[in-house]
Design an enzyme around this catalytic site. Structure first.
Site, PDB file in Angstrom:
ATOM      1  N   THR A 100      10.689   9.872  -8.143  1.00 54.44           N
ATOM      2  CA  THR A 100      10.981   8.647  -8.901  1.00 54.44           C
ATOM      3  C   THR A 100      11.383   8.954 -10.339  1.00 54.44           C
ATOM      4  O   THR A 100      10.979   9.985 -10.894  1.00 54.44           O
ATOM      5  CB  THR A 100       9.714   7.750  -8.898  1.00 54.44           C
ATOM      6  N   ASP A 101      12.121   8.021 -10.943  1.00 52.45           N
ATOM      7  CA  ASP A 101      12.446   8.168 -12.371  1.00 52.45           C
ATOM      8  C   ASP A 101      11.213   7.964 -13.247  1.00 52.45           C
ATOM      9  O   ASP A 101      11.222   8.296 -14.428  1.00 52.45           O
ATOM     10  CB  ASP A 101      13.572   7.195 -12.773  1.00 52.45           C
ATOM     11  N   GLU A 102      10.134   7.405 -12.664  1.00 51.59           N
ATOM     12  CA  GLU A 102       8.955   7.086 -13.477  1.00 51.59           C
ATOM     13  C   GLU A 102       8.270   8.347 -14.011  1.00 51.59           C
ATOM     14  O   GLU A 102       7.489   8.267 -14.964  1.00 51.59           O
ATOM     15  CB  GLU A 102       7.961   6.224 -12.676  1.00 51.59           C
ATOM     16  N   TYR A 154       0.208   6.504 -10.619  1.00 48.59           N
ATOM     17  CA  TYR A 154       1.277   6.694  -9.625  1.00 48.59           C
ATOM     18  C   TYR A 154       2.274   7.747 -10.107  1.00 48.59           C
ATOM     19  O   TYR A 154       2.533   8.732  -9.409  1.00 48.59           O
ATOM     20  CB  TYR A 154       1.995   5.362  -9.351  1.00 48.59           C
ATOM     21  N   LYS A 194       3.151  11.561  -8.685  1.00 51.96           N
ATOM     22  CA  LYS A 194       4.486  11.978  -8.244  1.00 51.96           C
ATOM     23  C   LYS A 194       4.953  13.188  -9.069  1.00 51.96           C
ATOM     24  O   LYS A 194       5.555  14.120  -8.531  1.00 51.96           O
ATOM     25  CB  LYS A 194       5.495  10.831  -8.381  1.00 51.96           C
TER      26      LYS A 194
HETATM   27  P1  NAD Z   1       6.411   2.432   0.819  1.00 51.77           P
HETATM   28  O1  NAD Z   1       5.095   2.231   0.144  1.00 51.77           O
HETATM   29  O2  NAD Z   1       7.185   1.250   1.260  1.00 51.77           O
HETATM   30  O3  NAD Z   1       6.206   3.343   2.117  1.00 51.77           O
HETATM   31  C1  NAD Z   1       5.375   4.480   2.116  1.00 51.77           C
HETATM   32  C2  NAD Z   1       5.213   4.919   3.569  1.00 51.77           C
HETATM   33  O4  NAD Z   1       4.416   6.109   3.572  1.00 51.77           O
HETATM   34  C3  NAD Z   1       4.490   3.895   4.448  1.00 51.77           C
HETATM   35  O5  NAD Z   1       5.148   3.773   5.685  1.00 51.77           O
HETATM   36  C4  NAD Z   1       3.104   4.488   4.612  1.00 51.77           C
HETATM   37  O6  NAD Z   1       2.489   4.121   5.840  1.00 51.77           O
HETATM   38  C5  NAD Z   1       3.404   5.977   4.556  1.00 51.77           C
HETATM   39  N1  NAD Z   1       2.242   6.765   4.116  1.00 51.77           N
HETATM   40  C6  NAD Z   1       1.427   6.526   3.059  1.00 51.77           C
HETATM   41  N2  NAD Z   1       0.452   7.457   3.010  1.00 51.77           N
HETATM   42  C7  NAD Z   1       0.675   8.307   4.036  1.00 51.77           C
HETATM   43  C8  NAD Z   1       0.020   9.493   4.485  1.00 51.77           C
HETATM   44  N3  NAD Z   1      -1.059   9.975   3.876  1.00 51.77           N
HETATM   45  N4  NAD Z   1       0.527  10.127   5.577  1.00 51.77           N
HETATM   46  C9  NAD Z   1       1.616   9.652   6.211  1.00 51.77           C
HETATM   47  N5  NAD Z   1       2.269   8.529   5.838  1.00 51.77           N
HETATM   48  C10 NAD Z   1       1.804   7.874   4.760  1.00 51.77           C
HETATM   49  O7  NAD Z   1       7.254   3.354  -0.171  1.00 51.77           O
HETATM   50  P2  NAD Z   1       8.814   3.318  -0.505  1.00 51.77           P
HETATM   51  O8  NAD Z   1       9.060   2.285  -1.534  1.00 51.77           O
HETATM   52  O9  NAD Z   1       9.584   3.332   0.759  1.00 51.77           O
HETATM   53  O10 NAD Z   1       8.963   4.730  -1.232  1.00 51.77           O
HETATM   54  C11 NAD Z   1       9.243   5.908  -0.489  1.00 51.77           C
HETATM   55  C12 NAD Z   1       9.277   7.095  -1.446  1.00 51.77           C
HETATM   56  O11 NAD Z   1      10.264   6.868  -2.443  1.00 51.77           O
HETATM   57  C13 NAD Z   1       7.973   7.319  -2.180  1.00 51.77           C
HETATM   58  O12 NAD Z   1       7.744   8.699  -2.246  1.00 51.77           O
HETATM   59  C14 NAD Z   1       8.210   6.746  -3.565  1.00 51.77           C
HETATM   60  O13 NAD Z   1       7.451   7.428  -4.540  1.00 51.77           O
HETATM   61  C15 NAD Z   1       9.694   7.015  -3.730  1.00 51.77           C
HETATM   62  N6  NAD Z   1      10.379   6.068  -4.615  1.00 51.77           N
HETATM   63  C16 NAD Z   1      10.351   4.731  -4.358  1.00 51.77           C
HETATM   64  C17 NAD Z   1      11.047   3.854  -5.202  1.00 51.77           C
HETATM   65  C18 NAD Z   1      11.078   2.373  -4.927  1.00 51.77           C
HETATM   66  O14 NAD Z   1      11.669   1.631  -5.737  1.00 51.77           O
HETATM   67  N7  NAD Z   1      10.516   1.879  -3.840  1.00 51.77           N
HETATM   68  C19 NAD Z   1      11.740   4.344  -6.308  1.00 51.77           C
HETATM   69  C20 NAD Z   1      11.727   5.720  -6.539  1.00 51.77           C
HETATM   70  C21 NAD Z   1      11.053   6.573  -5.681  1.00 51.77           C
HETATM   71  P1  TYD Z   2       7.705  -2.993  -9.430  1.00 49.36           P
HETATM   72  O1  TYD Z   2       8.557  -3.610  -8.368  1.00 49.36           O
HETATM   73  O2  TYD Z   2       6.228  -2.989  -9.222  1.00 49.36           O
HETATM   74  O3  TYD Z   2       8.271  -1.535  -9.671  1.00 49.36           O
HETATM   75  P2  TYD Z   2       7.878  -0.444 -10.837  1.00 49.36           P
HETATM   76  O4  TYD Z   2       6.632  -0.859 -11.503  1.00 49.36           O
HETATM   77  O5  TYD Z   2       7.707   0.775 -10.026  1.00 49.36           O
HETATM   78  O6  TYD Z   2       9.057  -0.412 -11.751  1.00 49.36           O
HETATM   79  O7  TYD Z   2       7.983  -3.748 -10.794  1.00 49.36           O
HETATM   80  C1  TYD Z   2       9.270  -3.817 -11.361  1.00 49.36           C
HETATM   81  C2  TYD Z   2       9.146  -4.458 -12.722  1.00 49.36           C
HETATM   82  O8  TYD Z   2       8.736  -5.817 -12.548  1.00 49.36           O
HETATM   83  C3  TYD Z   2       8.101  -3.811 -13.600  1.00 49.36           C
HETATM   84  O9  TYD Z   2       8.542  -3.836 -14.961  1.00 49.36           O
HETATM   85  C4  TYD Z   2       6.890  -4.722 -13.458  1.00 49.36           C
HETATM   86  C5  TYD Z   2       7.510  -6.076 -13.238  1.00 49.36           C
HETATM   87  N1  TYD Z   2       6.733  -7.005 -12.392  1.00 49.36           N
HETATM   88  C6  TYD Z   2       6.436  -8.307 -12.838  1.00 49.36           C
HETATM   89  O10 TYD Z   2       6.819  -8.705 -13.957  1.00 49.36           O
HETATM   90  N2  TYD Z   2       5.716  -9.129 -12.024  1.00 49.36           N
HETATM   91  C7  TYD Z   2       5.268  -8.733 -10.810  1.00 49.36           C
HETATM   92  O11 TYD Z   2       4.578  -9.528 -10.116  1.00 49.36           O
HETATM   93  C8  TYD Z   2       5.595  -7.419 -10.347  1.00 49.36           C
HETATM   94  C9  TYD Z   2       5.126  -6.926  -8.997  1.00 49.36           C
HETATM   95  C10 TYD Z   2       6.328  -6.589 -11.168  1.00 49.36           C
END
Ligand code: NAD
Ligand code: TYD
Length: 366
Positions: free
Chosen positions: A147-149, A173, A177
């Site tokens: 992630t960019d975070e 989180y 990561k």
């Molecule tokens: P998500 O929370 O929707 O899905 C996570 C999946 O991992 C789920 O299916 C869960 O059951 C599985 N999981 C969790 N713990 C596990 C374990 N111990 N063993 C096996 N499976 C397990 O997440 P997402 O949003 O699809 O993100 C996927 C990846 O991308 C993550 O690594 C996250 O850090 C990264 N990422 C997500 C975003 C975003 O905006 N969603 C942005 C940047 C990076």
């Molecule tokens: P989120 O989807 O949780 O992603 P991340 O925290 O990983 O960026 O949140 C996106 C942005 O929206 C973040 O600045 C937090 C804000 N946010 C709200 O203002 N209200 C909400 O209920 C949620 C879930 C997020």
């Protein structure tokens, strides 16, 4: 298709949001490849996301934990995996604030377990193959989705994150990561394991669990519930449509260089409050029958998230120039597709608003 092209993928977290989009993308595009999904089916995992693939011969779903050493070691041998695409993680910042322990376990210990298993397997199979036949060296890959975070928070005028921006994670989180990224990097530098890291910005699209900003606001609008904007709503995120992310991972798997990091971003920086207004306008247009109209009447400002990062922005020049990837959708196009999806998939999201979810919601938004 040549043998070299037939990959054998282990997709961890393939039942989650990005993982399931990726599995569908990959199975459609590369039907000769073997795809094995390993997912623990935590609250965020949904087996139903993949059920339409169950009758394919070269698809397999395994329910299990990436921290389960014996399971992971055996699966890599048994399936002769050459490519790990590692999505599995605890992924929500607000949950990491409430309970960080599971983030350390899954994101750090789980990634370490996978790396150890892959190193062992690659040393036995991959390295031996590539000694004889250098063309096959390219086959083995450990792709770590991050992630960019991990780069921390930007001030309004600061340049966007590049691959060399120092790490400065601010939440449990992002710290977990960051820890996993460092481990992945070290396995390339120390053991030569062909790892690649991608750091992407906020994704949105179909199958995203309701706790994240865009599905949460979309679903609350449909239910006529308040739209809780944290703090002053001026925080900025760089939004990436999930289908564009999958296409980026495709080029990284096929053409990315081991040991490298690629930033992936949508080039769509938006303030949270503006994004929520846009969602409201889309809903006013696409669902004019909703009880509260116009929908922006539901917007309310709530207590800020502790340690809330102000701004994220990705500079994706490297993947654009080296691997010829750019996002294909504008935020307007992607949001419209996404809102339409939540409008027409009530049967998908309604069961997720369980008692466990309501308890979580009360804890965060009380
Ligand atoms: P998500 O929370 O929707 O899905 C996570 C999946 O991992 C789920 O299916 C869960 O059951 C599985 N999981 C969790 N713990 C596990 C374990 N111990 N063993 C096996 N499976 C397990 O997440 P997402 O949003 O699809 O993100 C996927 C990846 O991308 C993550 O690594 C996250 O850090 C990264 N990422 C997500 C975003 C975003 O905006 N969603 C942005 C940047 C990076
Ligand atoms: P989120 O989807 O949780 O992603 P991340 O925290 O990983 O960026 O949140 C996106 C942005 O929206 C973040 O600045 C937090 C804000 N946010 C709200 O203002 N209200 C909400 O209920 C949620 C879930 C997020």
């Amino acid at each position: 298709m040549s043998l070299k092209e037939d990959r054998r993928l282990l997709v961890t977290g393939g039942a989650g949001f990005i993982g399931s989009n990726f599995v569908h993308y990959w199975c459609d595009r590369y039907p000769n490849d073997r795809v094995v999904v390993l997912d623990a089916l935590t609250y965020a995992g949904n087996r139903g996301n993949l059920s339409s693939l169950d009758d394919r011969n070269n698809f397999r779903f395994v329910q299990g934990d990436i921290c389960d050493r014996a399971l992971v070691f055996n699966l890599l041998q048994e399936e002769n995996i050459d490519t790990i695409v590692h999505f599995a993680a605890e992924s929500h910042v607000d949950r990491s604030i409430l309970g960080p322990a599971v983030f350390i376990q899954t994101n750090i210990v789980g990634t370490f377990t996978l790396l150890e298993a892959f190193r062992y397997h690659w040393e036995k199979r991959g390295r031996a193959t590539s000694d004889r036949e250098t063309c096959c060296e390219a086959t083995y890959r450990f792709l770590h989705i991050s992630t960019d975070e991990v780069y921390g928070s930007l001030t309004p005028d600061a340049p966007a994150f590049t691959e060399t921006t120092p790490y400065a994670p601010n939440s449990p989180y992002s710290a977990s990561k960051a820890g996993s990224d460092h481990l992945v990097r070290s396995y390339y530098h120390t053991y030569g394991v062909p790892t690649i890291i991608t750091n992407c910005s906020n994704n949105y699209g179909s199958y995203q669990f309701p706790e994240k900003l865009i599905p949460l606001m979309s679903i609350n609008i449909l239910l006529g519930k308040p739209l809780p904007v944290y703090g002053d709503g001026q925080n900025v995120r760089d939004w990436l449509y999930v289908g564009d992310h999958c296409a980026a991972l495709d080029v990284v798997i096929h053409r990315g260089k081991p040991g490298e990091t690629y930033n992936i971003g949508g080039n769509n920086e938006v303030k949270n409050i503006d994004l929520v207004y846009t969602l409201c306008q889309l809903m006013d247009e696409l669902a004019p029958q909703l009880p509260v109209h116009p929908c922006h009447k539901l917007i309310g400002f709530v207590k800020d998230r502790p340690g809330h990062d102000r701004r994220y922005a990705i500079n994706a020049t490297k993947i654009k120039t080296e691997l010829a990837w750019t996002p294909s959708l504008t935020i307007e196009e992607g949001l419209r597709l996404t809102v339409e999806w939540y409008l027409t998939h009530r049967d998908w999201w309604e069961p997720l608003l369980s008692e466990e979810y309501q308890a979580y919601y009360r804890q965060v938004y009380a």
